[in-house]
Design a protein around this motif. Structure first.
Motif, PDB file in Angstrom:
ATOM      1  N   GLN A 137       0.839  -1.369  -0.003  1.00  0.00           N
ATOM      2  CA  GLN A 137       0.036  -0.021   0.154  1.00  0.00           C
ATOM      3  C   GLN A 137       0.793   1.265  -0.015  1.00  0.00           C
ATOM      4  O   GLN A 137       0.154   2.333  -0.747  1.00  0.00           O
ATOM      5  CB  GLN A 137      -0.783  -0.081   1.012  1.00  0.00           C
ATOM      6  N   ARG A 138       1.880   1.232   0.850  1.00  0.00           N
ATOM      7  CA  ARG A 138       2.849   2.518   0.746  1.00  0.00           C
ATOM      8  C   ARG A 138       3.354   2.879  -0.734  1.00  0.00           C
ATOM      9  O   ARG A 138       3.535   3.739  -1.098  1.00  0.00           O
ATOM     10  CB  ARG A 138       3.846   2.035   1.634  1.00  0.00           C
ATOM     11  N   MET A 139       3.891   1.646  -1.395  1.00  0.00           N
ATOM     12  CA  MET A 139       4.262   1.699  -2.645  1.00  0.00           C
ATOM     13  C   MET A 139       3.364   2.263  -3.734  1.00  0.00           C
ATOM     14  O   MET A 139       3.418   3.257  -4.633  1.00  0.00           O
ATOM     15  CB  MET A 139       4.890   0.369  -3.159  1.00  0.00           C
ATOM     16  N   ARG A 140       2.063   1.774  -3.656  1.00  0.00           N
ATOM     17  CA  ARG A 140       0.972   2.193  -4.312  1.00  0.00           C
ATOM     18  C   ARG A 140       0.599   3.398  -3.988  1.00  0.00           C
ATOM     19  O   ARG A 140       0.415   4.512  -5.189  1.00  0.00           O
ATOM     20  CB  ARG A 140      -0.190   1.151  -4.142  1.00  0.00           C
ATOM     21  N   ASP A 141       0.590   3.993  -2.763  1.00  0.00           N
ATOM     22  CA  ASP A 141      -0.005   5.494  -2.610  1.00  0.00           C
ATOM     23  C   ASP A 141       1.307   6.192  -2.821  1.00  0.00           C
ATOM     24  O   ASP A 141       0.990   7.372  -3.094  1.00  0.00           O
ATOM     25  CB  ASP A 141      -0.039   5.498  -0.832  1.00  0.00           C
ATOM     26  N   SER A 142       2.484   5.839  -2.858  1.00  0.00           N
ATOM     27  CA  SER A 142       3.547   6.775  -3.276  1.00  0.00           C
ATOM     28  C   SER A 142       3.456   7.291  -4.592  1.00  0.00           C
ATOM     29  O   SER A 142       3.720   8.313  -5.249  1.00  0.00           O
ATOM     30  CB  SER A 142       5.063   6.454  -2.919  1.00  0.00           C
ATOM     31  N   TYR A 143       2.993   6.321  -5.676  1.00  0.00           N
ATOM     32  CA  TYR A 143       2.551   6.375  -7.003  1.00  0.00           C
ATOM     33  C   TYR A 143       1.441   7.258  -7.074  1.00  0.00           C
ATOM     34  O   TYR A 143       1.599   8.547  -7.842  1.00  0.00           O
ATOM     35  CB  TYR A 143       2.328   5.359  -7.915  1.00  0.00           C
ATOM     36  N   LEU A 144       0.335   7.179  -6.161  1.00  0.00           N
ATOM     37  CA  LEU A 144      -0.829   8.037  -6.513  1.00  0.00           C
ATOM     38  C   LEU A 144      -0.302   9.525  -5.940  1.00  0.00           C
ATOM     39  O   LEU A 144      -1.113  10.273  -6.698  1.00  0.00           O
ATOM     40  CB  LEU A 144      -1.807   7.523  -5.348  1.00  0.00           C
ATOM     41  N   ARG A 145       0.382   9.587  -5.033  1.00  0.00           N
ATOM     42  CA  ARG A 145       1.011  10.960  -4.604  1.00  0.00           C
ATOM     43  C   ARG A 145       1.370  11.906  -6.054  1.00  0.00           C
ATOM     44  O   ARG A 145       1.499  12.998  -5.918  1.00  0.00           O
ATOM     45  CB  ARG A 145       1.872  11.003  -3.688  1.00  0.00           C
ATOM     46  N   HIS A 146       2.000  11.074  -7.055  1.00  0.00           N
ATOM     47  CA  HIS A 146       2.609  11.754  -8.104  1.00  0.00           C
ATOM     48  C   HIS A 146       1.662  11.691  -9.315  1.00  0.00           C
ATOM     49  O   HIS A 146       2.089  11.764 -10.439  1.00  0.00           O
ATOM     50  CB  HIS A 146       3.711  11.188  -8.438  1.00  0.00           C
ATOM     51  N   GLY A 147       0.413  11.294  -9.083  1.00  0.00           N
ATOM     52  CA  GLY A 147      -0.677  11.188 -10.120  1.00  0.00           C
ATOM     53  C   GLY A 147      -0.459  10.123 -10.994  1.00  0.00           C
ATOM     54  O   GLY A 147      -1.287  10.045 -12.040  1.00  0.00           O
TER      55      GLY A 147
END
Length: 153
Positions: free
Chosen positions: A137-147
């Protein structure tokens, strides 16, 4: 495979994953990034160096033989060389986890069930299911933060 090993301290779930995929002692594929790292950093033993004994939380890693660096002489991995190898191993682990879990969650499975199934398939104790779920989830969320949205649609 040589009979020379060093002991690498890794997270328990990564140790289980290594042993499941590469055996005990761990023998990386001949053309892998991990073996390239070992061959690059393995060096001559310092005169006063004593081989480390196996400790809890470590995995034995075979030193690959090389034409330029015969393992009988070149069998020392420094602390920083082992840290570099740990980074490569962690990257390989994350790539496999990312690829597999993305595929499973796209099929409609819940993330926790996908993580548990992934653990079973990769020789990892399901006691680490929440740890690995959070890591994903942290990996996925870090991508989401960058759009970048890589979630299922």
């Amino acid at each position: 495979m040589s009979n020379f090993y060093f002991y690498l301290k890794v997270k328990p779930f990564i140790g289980q994953w290594l042993v499941h995929h590469y055996g005990n002692p761990v023998v990386f594929p001949s053309r892998s990034a991990e073996n390239a790292c070992i061959r690059h950093f393995v060096s001559l033993r310092p005169k006063d160096w004593q081989p480390a004994k196996r400790e809890d939380g470590t995995v034995a890693v075979a030193i690959p033989d090389s034409g330029r660096k015969r393992v009988i002489s070149y069998n020392y991995m420094s602390k920083h060389a082992m840290e570099a190898l740990e980074e490569i191993i962690d990257d390989t682990f994350k790539m496999q986890m990312w690829k597999d879990l993305n595929e499973m969650t796209r099929r409609g499975c819940t993330l926790l069930k996908s993580v548990r199934a992934w653990c079973e398939r990769n020789g990892i104790d399901t006691d680490y299911d929440y740890t690995l779920k959070m890591r994903y989830q942290r990996m996925r969320d870090s991508y989401l933060r960058h759009g970048v949205d890589l979630r299922k649609k």
